[in-house]
Design a protein around this motif. Structure first.
Motif, PDB file in Angstrom:
ATOM      1  N   LYS A   1      -2.341  -1.880   7.688  1.00  0.00           N
ATOM      2  CA  LYS A   1      -3.311  -2.691   6.962  1.00  0.00           C
ATOM      3  C   LYS A   1      -3.151  -4.171   7.285  1.00  0.00           C
ATOM      4  O   LYS A   1      -4.133  -4.880   7.511  1.00  0.00           O
ATOM      5  CB  LYS A   1      -3.170  -2.470   5.458  1.00  0.00           C
ATOM      6  CG  LYS A   1      -3.694  -1.146   4.993  1.00  0.00           C
ATOM      7  CD  LYS A   1      -3.560  -0.985   3.494  1.00  0.00           C
ATOM      8  CE  LYS A   1      -4.126   0.337   3.049  1.00  0.00           C
ATOM      9  NZ  LYS A   1      -4.065   0.499   1.586  1.00  0.00           N
TER      10      LYS A   1
ATOM     11  N   ALA B   1     -11.505   2.018   8.724  1.00  0.00           N
ATOM     12  CA  ALA B   1     -11.730   0.664   8.213  1.00  0.00           C
ATOM     13  C   ALA B   1     -13.212   0.482   7.907  1.00  0.00           C
ATOM     14  O   ALA B   1     -14.072   1.030   8.597  1.00  0.00           O
ATOM     15  CB  ALA B   1     -11.280  -0.373   9.226  1.00  0.00           C
TER      16      ALA B   1
ATOM     17  N   VAL C   1      -9.018  -0.851   4.472  1.00  0.00           N
ATOM     18  CA  VAL C   1      -8.369  -0.019   5.484  1.00  0.00           C
ATOM     19  C   VAL C   1      -7.677   1.126   4.776  1.00  0.00           C
ATOM     20  O   VAL C   1      -6.999   0.923   3.763  1.00  0.00           O
ATOM     21  CB  VAL C   1      -7.338  -0.834   6.299  1.00  0.00           C
ATOM     22  CG1 VAL C   1      -6.679   0.032   7.355  1.00  0.00           C
ATOM     23  CG2 VAL C   1      -7.988  -2.044   6.933  1.00  0.00           C
ATOM     24  N   SER C   2      -7.852   2.331   5.288  1.00  0.00           N
ATOM     25  CA  SER C   2      -7.191   3.489   4.691  1.00  0.00           C
ATOM     26  C   SER C   2      -6.622   4.375   5.786  1.00  0.00           C
ATOM     27  O   SER C   2      -7.082   4.353   6.929  1.00  0.00           O
ATOM     28  CB  SER C   2      -8.155   4.277   3.815  1.00  0.00           C
ATOM     29  OG  SER C   2      -9.202   4.794   4.602  1.00  0.00           O
TER      30      SER C   2
END
Length: 141
Positions: free
Chosen positions: A65, A107, A94-95
């Motif tokens: 991230k 993202a 963001v993940s």
């Protein structure tokens, strides 16, 4: 004569509004490329080389991230609030998701692109959302 003048005025307005369309289109293309590069940089920054050599792909989510945020800021020349002369009210999410054992970084960049001709109709900016994810799955054997 009046018809020619009307065509000239119509053409001038059309070019004026075409400028806004081109600004939004070019902003979308530029943001897509910047987010893709940021995701690639996040993968590089958040993995350990020794794990990659052993065939394991483990991503540190906090490093990913942070790297995505800093690379995107650098690529788009944004300030700390993710704004500049062209983009405002921006946000980046963001993940990290796992497809089985394979990680995938996703993202989403939301921003507002400032318009020129839209001000005639009261539109100061146009909302733009770009969603990207890693385009590949890391498979190591």
């Amino acid at each position: 004569m009046f018809r020619n003048l009307a065509l000239i005025l119509f053409g001038a307005f059309a070019l004026y509004f075409l400028a806004d369309f081109l600004v939004v289109y070019n902003a979308h293309i530029k943001i897509e490329k910047a987010v893709e590069q940021a995701l690639d940089g996040a993968i590089i920054a958040s993995t350990k080389e020794t794990d990659n050599q052993r065939g394991r792909l483990a991503i540190n989510e906090s490093l990913a991230k942070g790297a995505t945020h800093s690379i995107l800021r650098s690529n788009l020349k944004l300030d700390v609030t993710l704004s500049n002369d062209f983009f405002s009210d921006s946000s980046l999410s963001v993940s990290l998701a796992y497809l089985g054992t394979v990680p995938r970084i996703e993202a989403q960049f939301d921003t507002r692109v400032k318009l020129v001709a839209g001000k005639i109709f009261g539109l100061e900016s146009y909302p733009l959302t770009v969603k990207r994810h890693t385009p590949y799955l890391g498979e190591f054997k």
